[in-house]
Scaffold this motif. Sequence first.
Motif, mmCIF file in Angstrom:
data_model
loop_
_atom_site.group_PDB
_atom_site.id
_atom_site.type_symbol
_atom_site.label_atom_id
_atom_site.label_comp_id
_atom_site.label_asym_id
_atom_site.label_seq_id
_atom_site.Cartn_x
_atom_site.Cartn_y
_atom_site.Cartn_z
ATOM 1 N N UNK A 53 50.519 54.718 21.127
ATOM 2 C CA UNK A 53 49.376 53.800 21.221
ATOM 3 C C UNK A 53 49.844 52.385 21.549
ATOM 4 N N UNK A 54 50.942 51.946 20.932
ATOM 5 C CA UNK A 54 51.491 50.608 21.209
ATOM 6 C C UNK A 54 52.021 50.525 22.638
ATOM 7 N N UNK A 55 52.695 51.577 23.091
ATOM 8 C CA UNK A 55 53.241 51.614 24.452
ATOM 9 C C UNK A 55 52.123 51.587 25.493
ATOM 10 N N UNK A 56 51.047 52.319 25.226
ATOM 11 C CA UNK A 56 49.919 52.349 26.152
ATOM 12 C C UNK A 56 49.225 50.990 26.235
ATOM 13 N N UNK A 57 49.119 50.287 25.092
ATOM 14 C CA UNK A 57 48.450 48.981 25.081
ATOM 15 C C UNK A 57 49.209 47.967 25.924
ATOM 16 N N UNK A 58 50.528 47.948 25.815
ATOM 17 C CA UNK A 58 51.306 46.982 26.599
ATOM 18 C C UNK A 58 51.329 47.386 28.073
ATOM 19 N N UNK A 59 51.291 48.684 28.367
ATOM 20 C CA UNK A 59 51.206 49.141 29.761
ATOM 21 C C UNK A 59 49.884 48.717 30.381
ATOM 22 N N UNK A 60 48.798 48.815 29.623
ATOM 23 C CA UNK A 60 47.483 48.421 30.145
ATOM 24 C C UNK A 60 47.481 46.945 30.524
ATOM 25 N N UNK A 61 48.118 46.112 29.711
ATOM 26 C CA UNK A 61 48.200 44.689 30.029
ATOM 27 C C UNK A 61 48.992 44.475 31.323
ATOM 28 N N UNK A 62 50.084 45.197 31.487
ATOM 29 C CA UNK A 62 50.897 45.062 32.703
ATOM 30 C C UNK A 62 50.146 45.547 33.940
ATOM 31 N N UNK A 63 49.377 46.613 33.809
ATOM 32 C CA UNK A 63 48.572 47.092 34.939
ATOM 33 C C UNK A 63 47.593 46.008 35.363
ATOM 34 N N UNK A 64 46.953 45.384 34.378
ATOM 35 C CA UNK A 64 46.009 44.306 34.689
ATOM 36 C C UNK A 64 46.717 43.136 35.379
ATOM 37 N N UNK A 65 47.882 42.754 34.875
ATOM 38 C CA UNK A 65 48.649 41.664 35.495
ATOM 39 C C UNK A 65 49.075 42.022 36.913
ATOM 40 N N UNK A 66 49.550 43.250 37.088
ATOM 41 C CA UNK A 66 49.970 43.698 38.426
ATOM 42 C C UNK A 66 48.804 43.652 39.399
ATOM 43 N N UNK A 67 47.672 44.198 38.980
ATOM 44 C CA UNK A 67 46.512 44.257 39.867
ATOM 45 C C UNK A 67 46.007 42.864 40.223
ATOM 46 N N UNK A 68 46.054 41.943 39.269
ATOM 47 C CA UNK A 68 45.660 40.557 39.540
ATOM 48 C C UNK A 68 46.613 39.924 40.548
ATOM 49 N N UNK A 69 47.906 40.113 40.345
ATOM 50 C CA UNK A 69 48.900 39.540 41.261
ATOM 51 C C UNK A 69 48.742 40.100 42.668
ATOM 52 N N UNK A 70 48.532 41.401 42.771
ATOM 53 C CA UNK A 70 48.374 42.034 44.081
ATOM 54 C C UNK A 70 47.099 41.538 44.765
ATOM 55 N N UNK A 71 46.043 41.307 43.992
ATOM 56 C CA UNK A 71 44.794 40.801 44.595
ATOM 57 C C UNK A 71 44.996 39.392 45.148
ATOM 58 N N UNK A 72 45.815 38.569 44.477
ATOM 59 C CA UNK A 72 46.114 37.239 45.010
ATOM 60 C C UNK A 72 46.910 37.331 46.297
ATOM 61 N N UNK A 73 47.866 38.256 46.333
ATOM 62 C CA UNK A 73 48.653 38.437 47.560
ATOM 63 C C UNK A 73 47.757 38.807 48.721
ATOM 64 N N UNK A 74 46.818 39.709 48.456
ATOM 65 C CA UNK A 74 45.897 40.136 49.508
ATOM 66 C C UNK A 74 44.967 39.036 49.978
ATOM 67 N N UNK A 75 44.539 38.173 49.045
ATOM 68 C CA UNK A 75 43.580 37.118 49.401
ATOM 69 C C UNK A 75 44.229 35.961 50.133
ATOM 70 N N UNK A 76 45.580 35.849 50.055
ATOM 71 C CA UNK A 76 46.248 34.737 50.732
ATOM 72 C C UNK A 76 46.888 35.163 52.050
ATOM 73 N N UNK A 77 46.668 36.418 52.432
ATOM 74 C CA UNK A 77 47.260 36.894 53.691
ATOM 75 C C UNK A 77 46.656 36.151 54.883
ATOM 76 N N UNK A 78 47.508 35.833 55.840
ATOM 77 C CA UNK A 78 47.053 35.159 57.061
ATOM 78 C C UNK A 78 46.540 36.215 58.022
ATOM 79 N N UNK A 79 45.327 36.023 58.563
ATOM 80 C CA UNK A 79 44.768 37.002 59.496
ATOM 81 C C UNK A 79 44.708 36.431 60.891
#
Length: 196
Positions: free
Chosen positions: A170-196
């Motif tokens: 349960x503790x391992x899953x909770x910290x993984x969920x936080x990392x998934x959220x951080x990863x997804x946020x970071x990736x969304x920023x990368x996508x939004x700053x791409x030059x088209x």
Amino acid sequence: KSAPSIPKENFSCLTRLDHNRACSQVAMRCGISANSVKNMIIWGNHSSTQYPDIHHCKVNVQGKDVTAFDAVKDDAWLKGEFISTVQRRGAAVIKARKLSSAMSAAKAICDHMRDIWTGTTEGEFISMGVYSTGNPYGVPEDLIYSFPVSIKDKAWKIVDGLAINDFSKAKMDATAAELVEERDTAVSFLGSTAVT
């Protein structure tokens, strides 16, 4: 994601500071040196969700290796205050000193790099944030997540086959969920700053 030409196994993150703090907490509780505490595990993120796990930890007391539970003899402390102290130690140091914990972080960096360079002792492991892919503990892929690792010939390997109880999972899953959220946020920023 931003450096695809560099092998993923070349990336690691520092959870050794948390690892060292967890070893120190157990050592102080037992009245021994932190060097007498082995196989501590920090699972997950370098944040307040990290999980310092003592279920596989060995403590050398008077020349004999015993489990952390047998050495400390206080299950409530190990499953409660110990975990929260390690999770919040950095903030507590900054609040008390009004300064960063730069020296303990520098020591952890030295320990991290020394173990990469010289390897870990046979039968022992340390904590290191590494790239998660097909790991044996059900952590989502594509995260930098702290695992128990052994190191040989400058290559890390996640230690597999460790029994994980429901409390730990349960503790391992909770910290993984936080990392998934951080990863997804970071990736969304990368996508939004791409030059088209």
